[in-house]
Write a protein that holds these residues in place. Structure first.
Motif, PDB file in Angstrom:
ATOM      1  N   SER A 133     -31.008 -57.638  57.576  1.00 19.35           N
ATOM      2  CA  SER A 133     -29.452 -57.059  57.057  1.00 19.35           C
ATOM      3  C   SER A 133     -30.356 -56.939  55.769  1.00 19.35           C
ATOM      4  O   SER A 133     -30.268 -56.133  54.407  1.00 19.35           O
ATOM      5  CB  SER A 133     -28.523 -58.426  56.936  1.00 19.35           C
ATOM      6  N   HIS A 134     -31.427 -56.928  55.013  1.00 22.09           N
ATOM      7  CA  HIS A 134     -32.206 -55.977  53.827  1.00 22.09           C
ATOM      8  C   HIS A 134     -33.831 -57.149  53.825  1.00 22.09           C
ATOM      9  O   HIS A 134     -34.184 -56.979  54.928  1.00 22.09           O
ATOM     10  CB  HIS A 134     -31.585 -57.519  53.081  1.00 22.09           C
ATOM     11  N   THR A 135     -34.788 -56.153  53.062  1.00 20.99           N
ATOM     12  CA  THR A 135     -35.796 -56.580  52.735  1.00 20.99           C
ATOM     13  C   THR A 135     -36.387 -57.702  52.983  1.00 20.99           C
ATOM     14  O   THR A 135     -37.625 -58.204  51.980  1.00 20.99           O
ATOM     15  CB  THR A 135     -36.582 -55.339  52.087  1.00 20.99           C
ATOM     16  N   SER A 136     -35.532 -58.499  51.538  1.00 15.70           N
ATOM     17  CA  SER A 136     -35.940 -60.107  51.169  1.00 15.70           C
ATOM     18  C   SER A 136     -36.374 -60.778  51.764  1.00 15.70           C
ATOM     19  O   SER A 136     -37.253 -61.160  51.400  1.00 15.70           O
ATOM     20  CB  SER A 136     -34.387 -60.619  50.394  1.00 15.70           C
ATOM     21  N   PRO A 137     -36.147 -60.958  53.323  1.00 10.08           N
ATOM     22  CA  PRO A 137     -36.484 -61.295  54.161  1.00 10.08           C
ATOM     23  C   PRO A 137     -38.695 -61.640  53.763  1.00 10.08           C
ATOM     24  O   PRO A 137     -39.057 -62.684  53.797  1.00 10.08           O
ATOM     25  CB  PRO A 137     -36.990 -61.415  55.297  1.00 10.08           C
ATOM     26  N   TYR A 180     -30.441 -53.059  59.288  1.00 12.77           N
ATOM     27  CA  TYR A 180     -29.282 -52.951  60.057  1.00 12.77           C
ATOM     28  C   TYR A 180     -28.347 -54.012  59.272  1.00 12.77           C
ATOM     29  O   TYR A 180     -28.225 -54.617  59.051  1.00 12.77           O
ATOM     30  CB  TYR A 180     -29.436 -53.708  61.259  1.00 12.77           C
ATOM     31  N   ARG A 181     -27.434 -52.961  59.049  1.00  9.75           N
ATOM     32  CA  ARG A 181     -25.826 -53.709  58.828  1.00  9.75           C
ATOM     33  C   ARG A 181     -24.860 -53.659  59.887  1.00  9.75           C
ATOM     34  O   ARG A 181     -24.386 -52.460  60.140  1.00  9.75           O
ATOM     35  CB  ARG A 181     -25.219 -53.729  57.972  1.00  9.75           C
ATOM     36  N   PRO A 182     -23.553 -54.140  60.529  1.00 10.68           N
ATOM     37  CA  PRO A 182     -22.694 -53.718  61.245  1.00 10.68           C
ATOM     38  C   PRO A 182     -21.200 -53.056  60.425  1.00 10.68           C
ATOM     39  O   PRO A 182     -20.508 -53.286  60.490  1.00 10.68           O
ATOM     40  CB  PRO A 182     -22.315 -55.439  62.285  1.00 10.68           C
ATOM     41  N   HIS A 208     -32.603 -47.463  54.985  1.00  5.56           N
ATOM     42  CA  HIS A 208     -33.340 -48.186  54.056  1.00  5.56           C
ATOM     43  C   HIS A 208     -33.289 -49.125  52.856  1.00  5.56           C
ATOM     44  O   HIS A 208     -32.728 -48.479  52.246  1.00  5.56           O
ATOM     45  CB  HIS A 208     -34.747 -46.804  53.812  1.00  5.56           C
ATOM     46  N   GLN A 209     -34.754 -49.721  52.473  1.00 10.33           N
ATOM     47  CA  GLN A 209     -34.090 -50.432  51.208  1.00 10.33           C
ATOM     48  C   GLN A 209     -35.432 -50.392  50.645  1.00 10.33           C
ATOM     49  O   GLN A 209     -36.593 -50.406  51.507  1.00 10.33           O
ATOM     50  CB  GLN A 209     -34.658 -51.649  51.873  1.00 10.33           C
ATOM     51  N   VAL A 210     -36.095 -50.470  49.266  1.00  9.00           N
ATOM     52  CA  VAL A 210     -37.229 -50.520  48.448  1.00  9.00           C
ATOM     53  C   VAL A 210     -37.365 -52.192  47.640  1.00  9.00           C
ATOM     54  O   VAL A 210     -36.033 -51.957  47.127  1.00  9.00           O
ATOM     55  CB  VAL A 210     -37.647 -49.207  47.998  1.00  9.00           C
ATOM     56  N   PHE A 226     -36.211 -57.321  42.735  1.00 11.08           N
ATOM     57  CA  PHE A 226     -34.816 -56.059  42.305  1.00 11.08           C
ATOM     58  C   PHE A 226     -35.051 -55.887  44.344  1.00 11.08           C
ATOM     59  O   PHE A 226     -35.740 -55.640  45.015  1.00 11.08           O
ATOM     60  CB  PHE A 226     -34.979 -55.451  41.882  1.00 11.08           C
ATOM     61  N   GLY A 227     -33.788 -55.200  45.014  1.00  9.85           N
ATOM     62  CA  GLY A 227     -33.514 -53.905  45.828  1.00  9.85           C
ATOM     63  C   GLY A 227     -32.723 -53.500  45.746  1.00  9.85           C
ATOM     64  O   GLY A 227     -31.721 -53.124  45.309  1.00  9.85           O
ATOM     65  N   MET A 228     -33.366 -51.956  45.962  1.00  8.22           N
ATOM     66  CA  MET A 228     -32.416 -51.038  45.818  1.00  8.22           C
ATOM     67  C   MET A 228     -32.448 -50.167  47.646  1.00  8.22           C
ATOM     68  O   MET A 228     -32.800 -50.107  48.601  1.00  8.22           O
ATOM     69  CB  MET A 228     -33.113 -49.934  45.689  1.00  8.22           C
TER      70      MET A 228
HETATM   71  N1  PHE Z   1     -31.111 -57.734  48.675  1.00 11.83           N
HETATM   72  C1  PHE Z   1     -30.108 -57.225  48.729  1.00 11.83           C
HETATM   73  C2  PHE Z   1     -28.834 -56.294  48.825  1.00 11.83           C
HETATM   74  O1  PHE Z   1     -30.061 -56.809  49.775  1.00 11.83           O
HETATM   75  C3  PHE Z   1     -30.674 -56.449  47.382  1.00 11.83           C
HETATM   76  C4  PHE Z   1     -31.243 -57.921  46.082  1.00 11.83           C
HETATM   77  C5  PHE Z   1     -33.222 -57.987  46.007  1.00 11.83           C
HETATM   78  C6  PHE Z   1     -30.927 -58.553  45.076  1.00 11.83           C
HETATM   79  C7  PHE Z   1     -33.492 -58.547  45.834  1.00 11.83           C
HETATM   80  C8  PHE Z   1     -31.684 -58.773  44.140  1.00 11.83           C
HETATM   81  C9  PHE Z   1     -33.071 -58.600  44.378  1.00 11.83           C
HETATM   82  O2  PHE Z   1     -28.424 -56.233  48.585  1.00 11.83           O
END
Ligand code: PHE
Length: 352
Positions: A166-170, A192-194, A206-208, A321-323
């Motif tokens: 659900s995010h690229t953090s993993p 992906y998010r429901p 998409h995220q970076v 960070f994540g955007m």
């Molecule tokens: N993973 C968070 C999200 O999807 C974004 C994020 C990434 C926040 C890295 C802080 C640090 O919302």
């Protein structure tokens, strides 16, 4: 007669070999195989051959003709210019075949642009799997099973504890498990998010992600990198603000806003496409009159995450960070509906 045949063969092969262009070759062809050519003449002179020899001489002349014809054919493709039987069949007055040239999808373009800014700062691109497990998507990022923050990262579950990330953090965790600091990486990819689909939500987007880890990384490094990013993406005049926020995997955490690119008075002059006065800053359609728009989440990597990947949390520092890429593209190009990115309407895509 036999000598003559041999002689003609020798000189014909020689002349073909020496022909420097299509013109010279054509001349030789007329000389040997033309209507009055030497080989054609041989056939005509068959009358003078003893009847007993005719069959044999006829065979010899035939094979001479074959050898010489083949020599001409072999040579032709290698020569340019002049009369060429194939070229003559091409009607150069016909309109050409116009091949449609495609280009990158606006999302791919935006990903390249975002990553490009960080690559210029020394970041490397890293990717990770879209099918994840709970450990990487949640636990290793300090999101325990019963913690309410899990709701924010809810996702689609597959069989056996597998899920769509659900995010690229993993990928932060996966990378840190296999690499030692110092490093700085950006991680682009699908998440992906429901969510029910509407103008601003999509079940896939998409995220970076960004992650920089070393022994002395400070919050000011994060601010510096993100400020440079915002200016490169949206223009030198853009302002940025950090609002305190919460993410389980960063501490402290912030949500990052940029000055509204539609209604901020200072910026309006830098966006020629927008007619002055069309957007009332008191009820701007983009920022709702707040003057700021959120573009990403960020913070200093939580020591618990460092501990989870086997780093010494006392000696390691980093920012992350994540955007959302669609959000950045929507702001940059003034797109009103996220669904346009995925409908594949060529009239929309051609505009980029
Ligand atoms: N993973 C968070 C999200 O999807 C974004 C994020 C990434 C926040 C890295 C802080 C640090 O919302």
């Amino acid at each position: 007669m036999r000598d003559k045949i041999r002689e003609i063969e020798k000189s014909a092969i020689e002349e073909i070999a020496l022909a420097a262009d299509a013109g010279a070759l054509e001349k030789a062809r007329v000389k040997y195989l033309g209507r009055k050519g030497l080989i054609t003449e041989l056939f005509k002179n068959m009358g003078g051959v003893f009847p007993a020899d005719r069959a044999e001489v006829g065979k010899l002349i035939n094979s001479l003709k074959e050898t010489v014809s083949k020599a001409f054919d072999d040579k032709t493709p290698g020569l340019s210019g002049g009369r060429d039987s194939k070229a003559q069949k091409i009607d150069i007055t016909l309109p050409g075949i116009v091949r449609e040239v495609g280009h990158l999808h606006p999302i791919s373009k935006t990903i390249e642009e975002i990553c490009g800014v960080f690559i210029s700062l020394g970041f490397k691109i890293v990717e990770g799997p879209e099918i994840e497990n709970e450990h990487y998507n949640f636990e290793a990022l300090n999101i325990p099973l019963e913690h309410p923050s899990r709701d924010a990262f809810d996702t689609f579950y597959l069989a056996d504890k597998w899920l769509l990330r659900s995010h690229t953090s993993p990928v932060q965790v996966r990378f840190m498990e296999k690499n030692k600091p110092p490093f700085a990486i950006v991680i682009p990819g699908k998440v992906y998010r429901p969510d029910a689909t509407d103008a601003s939500h999509s079940f896939m987007f998409h995220q970076v992600e960004g992650l920089a880890v070393s022994d002395n990384i400070k919050f000011s490094d994060l601010k510096g990198a993100l400020t440079l990013f915002a200016r490169q993406m949206f223009g030198e005049k853009i302002k940025m603000r950090f609002r305190p926020s919460f993410f389980p995997f960063t501490e402290p955490s912030a949500e990052v806003d940029i000055s509204c690119i539609l209604c901020s008075n200072e910026l309006r002059s830098t966006i020629p496409a927008l007619p002055a006065g069309r957007h009332d800053s008191r009820k701007c359609s983009l920022c709702g009159g707040k003057g700021w728009i959120e573009i990403l989440g960020a913070g200093m990597v939580n020591p618990k995450v460092f501990k989870n990947v086997g780093y010494n949390p006392e000696k390691t520092t980093g920012f992350a960070f994540g955007m959302g890429v669609e959000r950045i593209a929507i702001l940059k190009y003034g797109i009103t509906d996220i669904r346009m990115f995925f409908e594949n309407d060529i009239r929309f895509l051609r505009q980029f």
